[in-house]
Scaffold this motif. Sequence first.
Motif, mmCIF file in Angstrom:
data_model
loop_
_atom_site.group_PDB
_atom_site.id
_atom_site.type_symbol
_atom_site.label_atom_id
_atom_site.label_comp_id
_atom_site.label_asym_id
_atom_site.label_seq_id
_atom_site.Cartn_x
_atom_site.Cartn_y
_atom_site.Cartn_z
ATOM 1 N N LYS A 160 0.835 -1.200 0.000
ATOM 2 C CA LYS A 160 0.000 0.000 0.000
ATOM 3 C C LYS A 160 0.874 1.256 0.000
ATOM 4 O O LYS A 160 1.945 1.281 0.609
ATOM 5 C CB LYS A 160 -0.920 0.021 1.215
ATOM 6 C CG LYS A 160 -1.835 -1.190 1.321
ATOM 7 C CD LYS A 160 -2.784 -1.289 0.147
ATOM 8 C CE LYS A 160 -3.740 -2.466 0.298
ATOM 9 N NZ LYS A 160 -4.658 -2.587 -0.850
ATOM 10 N N PRO A 163 -1.335 3.376 3.678
ATOM 11 C CA PRO A 163 -2.518 2.643 4.160
ATOM 12 C C PRO A 163 -3.313 3.367 5.235
ATOM 13 O O PRO A 163 -4.520 3.186 5.331
ATOM 14 C CB PRO A 163 -1.917 1.331 4.697
ATOM 15 C CG PRO A 163 -0.469 1.608 4.907
ATOM 16 C CD PRO A 163 -0.095 2.618 3.871
ATOM 17 N N PRO A 167 -6.342 3.422 2.175
ATOM 18 C CA PRO A 167 -6.021 1.994 2.226
ATOM 19 C C PRO A 167 -6.103 1.257 0.896
ATOM 20 O O PRO A 167 -5.539 0.172 0.765
ATOM 21 C CB PRO A 167 -7.051 1.435 3.218
ATOM 22 C CG PRO A 167 -8.149 2.444 3.275
ATOM 23 C CD PRO A 167 -7.514 3.774 3.011
ATOM 24 N N THR A 170 -2.233 1.594 -3.944
ATOM 25 C CA THR A 170 -1.031 0.764 -3.901
ATOM 26 C C THR A 170 0.122 1.460 -4.619
ATOM 27 O O THR A 170 -0.073 2.385 -5.409
ATOM 28 C CB THR A 170 -1.281 -0.585 -4.591
ATOM 29 O OG1 THR A 170 -1.607 -0.349 -5.980
ATOM 30 C CG2 THR A 170 -2.429 -1.345 -3.936
#
Length: 266
Positions: A160, A163, A167, A170
């Motif tokens: 991630k 995050p 969240p 990526t």
Amino acid sequence: MSDASGKWGDLAPRLISGAGMAVGGLTLVWLGGVWFAALATVAAALMVWELAAMTDRARPVEAVALGALAAIALAVVLMRHESPYLLPLLFLPSLVGILRPRRPMRLEYGLYSLMIMVASYGLVAFRDGYGMLWLMWLVLVVVVTDIAGYFAGRILGGPKFWPRVSPKKTWSGTAAGWIAAAAVGLIFLGISTAGIDLLWISALLAFFSQLGDIAESAIKRRAGVKDSSNLIPGHGGLMDRFDGLLGAAIFMLLVAQVVDVPVVRF
């Protein structure tokens, strides 16, 4: 089957809203003048309203008033754009909201509402000062960054990006956005007189677009809401669709202050 459905469940609305933003936005960029100024004014007013409403849900009437104030302030500045003395009016929605006693999330509202006002003004000023082609490039970079990031993140997955704040974002999706943005820059190199620096500037623009997205995600997370509003049924709010454009616009305004932005043509 359920995993696949959850993984791609938001694909259709994202594609539809992305295509709608691109077509509608580029059409008004092409028209310019009062049409584009009107779009910027309405969009700024709605986003300030969304921001005020989600950061202080106990005062919905006040949120409408702040949105109306944003529209009036921006319209006055755009109608008298030749007068730099009116630029402080862009601070009005932020100042009024911040000075409101016992307003929760005061800092978040103040900074992001100012970002909305400055970016909305800047997009119109940039279109008038540097021409349609630069704005077409900016909007396309933002849209392509979002689409490439979405597909790469869903297909490749991986670590991630941040995050705690966003969240779903990526590193694979983030990097794919940079590559896709550079590809847009490469296309514009082939159809315009822009220089080779457009490649890395496009990638950097994508990064600031992603920061705009992350900033809005942080505010929504702090406010405890999933979407900025229900303004676009099934898709969320205007801030959810234009957060990346706000970050990109702020970046280009800063760039224009420190480097000579050339006029480009087809």
